[in-house]
Design a protein around this motif. Structure first.
Motif, PDB file in Angstrom:
ATOM      1  N   VAL A  50      30.854  34.026  35.225  1.00  6.77           N
ATOM      2  CA  VAL A  50      31.920  33.745  36.194  1.00  6.77           C
ATOM      3  C   VAL A  50      31.416  32.762  37.244  1.00  6.77           C
ATOM      4  CG1 VAL A  50      33.254  34.764  38.094  1.00  6.77           C
ATOM      5  CG2 VAL A  50      33.234  35.859  35.835  1.00  6.77           C
ATOM      6  N   GLU A  51      30.214  32.993  37.752  1.00  6.79           N
ATOM      7  CA  GLU A  51      29.671  32.090  38.768  1.00  6.79           C
ATOM      8  C   GLU A  51      29.494  30.678  38.210  1.00  6.79           C
ATOM      9  OE1 GLU A  51      26.309  31.867  42.244  1.00  6.79           O
ATOM     10  OE2 GLU A  51      25.902  33.166  40.525  1.00  6.79           O
ATOM     11  N   ALA A  60      32.710  28.162  44.686  1.00 11.18           N
ATOM     12  CA  ALA A  60      31.492  28.931  44.928  1.00 11.18           C
ATOM     13  C   ALA A  60      31.812  30.416  44.782  1.00 11.18           C
ATOM     14  CB  ALA A  60      30.958  28.662  46.337  1.00 11.18           C
ATOM     15  N   LEU A  61      30.806  31.204  44.550  1.00 11.36           N
ATOM     16  CA  LEU A  61      30.986  32.649  44.464  1.00 11.36           C
ATOM     17  C   LEU A  61      31.636  33.189  45.737  1.00 11.36           C
ATOM     18  CD1 LEU A  61      30.365  34.764  42.289  1.00 11.36           C
ATOM     19  CD2 LEU A  61      28.213  35.201  43.462  1.00 11.36           C
ATOM     20  N   THR A  62      31.310  32.600  46.853  1.00 10.33           N
ATOM     21  CA  THR A  62      31.884  33.050  48.130  1.00 10.33           C
ATOM     22  C   THR A  62      33.376  32.748  48.253  1.00 10.33           C
ATOM     23  OG1 THR A  62      31.140  31.000  49.163  1.00 10.33           O
ATOM     24  CG2 THR A  62      29.708  32.941  49.402  1.00 10.33           C
ATOM     25  N   ASP A  63      33.924  31.940  47.341  1.00  9.81           N
ATOM     26  CA  ASP A  63      35.356  31.650  47.328  1.00  9.81           C
ATOM     27  C   ASP A  63      36.169  32.753  46.643  1.00  9.81           C
ATOM     28  OD1 ASP A  63      35.056  29.144  48.586  1.00  9.81           O
ATOM     29  OD2 ASP A  63      34.751  28.122  46.658  1.00  9.81           O
ATOM     30  N   VAL A  64      35.499  33.691  45.969  1.00  7.02           N
ATOM     31  CA  VAL A  64      36.209  34.739  45.225  1.00  7.02           C
ATOM     32  C   VAL A  64      36.957  35.640  46.206  1.00  7.02           C
ATOM     33  CG1 VAL A  64      35.969  36.752  43.710  1.00  7.02           C
ATOM     34  CG2 VAL A  64      34.646  34.673  43.260  1.00  7.02           C
ATOM     35  N   ASP A  90      28.298  41.148  50.065  1.00  4.98           N
ATOM     36  CA  ASP A  90      28.619  40.514  51.345  1.00  4.98           C
ATOM     37  C   ASP A  90      29.934  39.732  51.291  1.00  4.98           C
ATOM     38  OD1 ASP A  90      26.337  41.505  52.565  1.00  4.98           O
ATOM     39  OD2 ASP A  90      25.131  39.762  51.994  1.00  4.98           O
ATOM     40  N   ILE A  91      30.399  39.406  50.093  1.00  4.66           N
ATOM     41  CA  ILE A  91      31.635  38.635  49.931  1.00  4.66           C
ATOM     42  C   ILE A  91      32.838  39.563  50.055  1.00  4.66           C
ATOM     43  CG2 ILE A  91      32.940  37.169  48.335  1.00  4.66           C
ATOM     44  CD1 ILE A  91      30.115  36.425  47.135  1.00  4.66           C
ATOM     45  N   GLU A 111      34.370  43.977  30.985  1.00  2.00           N
ATOM     46  CA  GLU A 111      34.800  42.603  31.243  1.00  2.00           C
ATOM     47  C   GLU A 111      35.044  42.462  32.731  1.00  2.00           C
ATOM     48  OE1 GLU A 111      38.288  41.499  29.013  1.00  2.00           O
ATOM     49  OE2 GLU A 111      37.109  41.002  27.244  1.00  2.00           O
ATOM     50  N   VAL A 112      34.866  41.243  33.230  1.00  5.82           N
ATOM     51  CA  VAL A 112      35.143  40.961  34.637  1.00  5.82           C
ATOM     52  C   VAL A 112      36.139  39.811  34.718  1.00  5.82           C
ATOM     53  CG1 VAL A 112      32.911  41.796  35.455  1.00  5.82           C
ATOM     54  CG2 VAL A 112      33.161  39.400  34.887  1.00  5.82           C
ATOM     55  N   GLU A 113      36.966  39.842  35.748  1.00  3.53           N
ATOM     56  CA  GLU A 113      37.918  38.773  36.031  1.00  3.53           C
ATOM     57  C   GLU A 113      37.754  38.383  37.490  1.00  3.53           C
ATOM     58  OE1 GLU A 113      41.853  40.177  35.270  1.00  3.53           O
ATOM     59  OE2 GLU A 113      41.356  40.910  33.292  1.00  3.53           O
ATOM     60  N   ALA A 114      38.195  37.184  37.824  1.00  5.40           N
ATOM     61  CA  ALA A 114      38.105  36.756  39.232  1.00  5.40           C
ATOM     62  C   ALA A 114      39.179  35.730  39.554  1.00  5.40           C
ATOM     63  CB  ALA A 114      36.728  36.161  39.505  1.00  5.40           C
ATOM     64  N   VAL A 115      39.558  35.737  40.817  1.00  3.48           N
ATOM     65  CA  VAL A 115      40.429  34.704  41.391  1.00  3.48           C
ATOM     66  C   VAL A 115      39.689  34.194  42.622  1.00  3.48           C
ATOM     67  CG1 VAL A 115      42.635  34.181  42.485  1.00  3.48           C
ATOM     68  CG2 VAL A 115      42.532  35.841  40.593  1.00  3.48           C
ATOM     69  N   ALA A 116      39.581  32.877  42.733  1.00  8.39           N
ATOM     70  CA  ALA A 116      38.893  32.277  43.883  1.00  8.39           C
ATOM     71  C   ALA A 116      39.767  31.191  44.492  1.00  8.39           C
ATOM     72  CB  ALA A 116      37.547  31.686  43.450  1.00  8.39           C
TER      73      ALA A 116
END
Length: 121
Positions: A50-51, A60-64, A90-91, A111-116
């Motif tokens: 994901v990263e 960036a990961l911090t945008d998630v 920390d995010i 499984e992992v999902e993300a929205v950033a």
């Protein structure tokens, strides 16, 4: 307008999905499985993927802002959540933990999902 990101997986055209879709300053990352012997290792590996998708797409990961963990065996939720917390501690995005079974491939445990959302230009 949106931009589709593909991994070249044969499942993408069969099922009709993309690894990720970018719309303006938002990226939506599909369910991502990882490799490893156990839920913890698979979660860490999936989050690493994901990263990479984020960074390769200018995020960036911090945008998630939202993350979802989907586990095949709910008895293993704590190991998956521990791996998630090590990455996102920390995010602290919005979060969902979902139990779904079985996955198409029985070796997939999580499984992992993300929205950033990219806030910088």
């Amino acid at each position: 307008m949106h931009h589709r990101i593909s991994t070249g997986s044969p499942w993408e055209p069969k099922v009709g999905y993309s690894r990720a879709v970018v719309v303006d300053n938002t990226i939506y990352i599909s369910g991502t499985a990882g490799k490893g012997e156990d839920v913890y290792a698979q979660t860490r590996d999936a989050l690493s993927t994901v990263e990479k998708v984020l960074v390769d797409s200018g995020f960036a990961l911090t945008d998630v802002v939202q993350s979802r963990l989907v586990v095949a065996d709910f008895d293993n939720w704590e190991a998956a959540a521990r791996a998630h917390g090590e990455i996102y501690g920390d995010i602290r995005p919005a979060f969902s933990l979902v139990h779904a079974l079985p996955f198409v491939d029985p070796s997939i445990l999580v499984e992992v999902e993300a929205v950033a959302v990219r806030t910088r230009t």
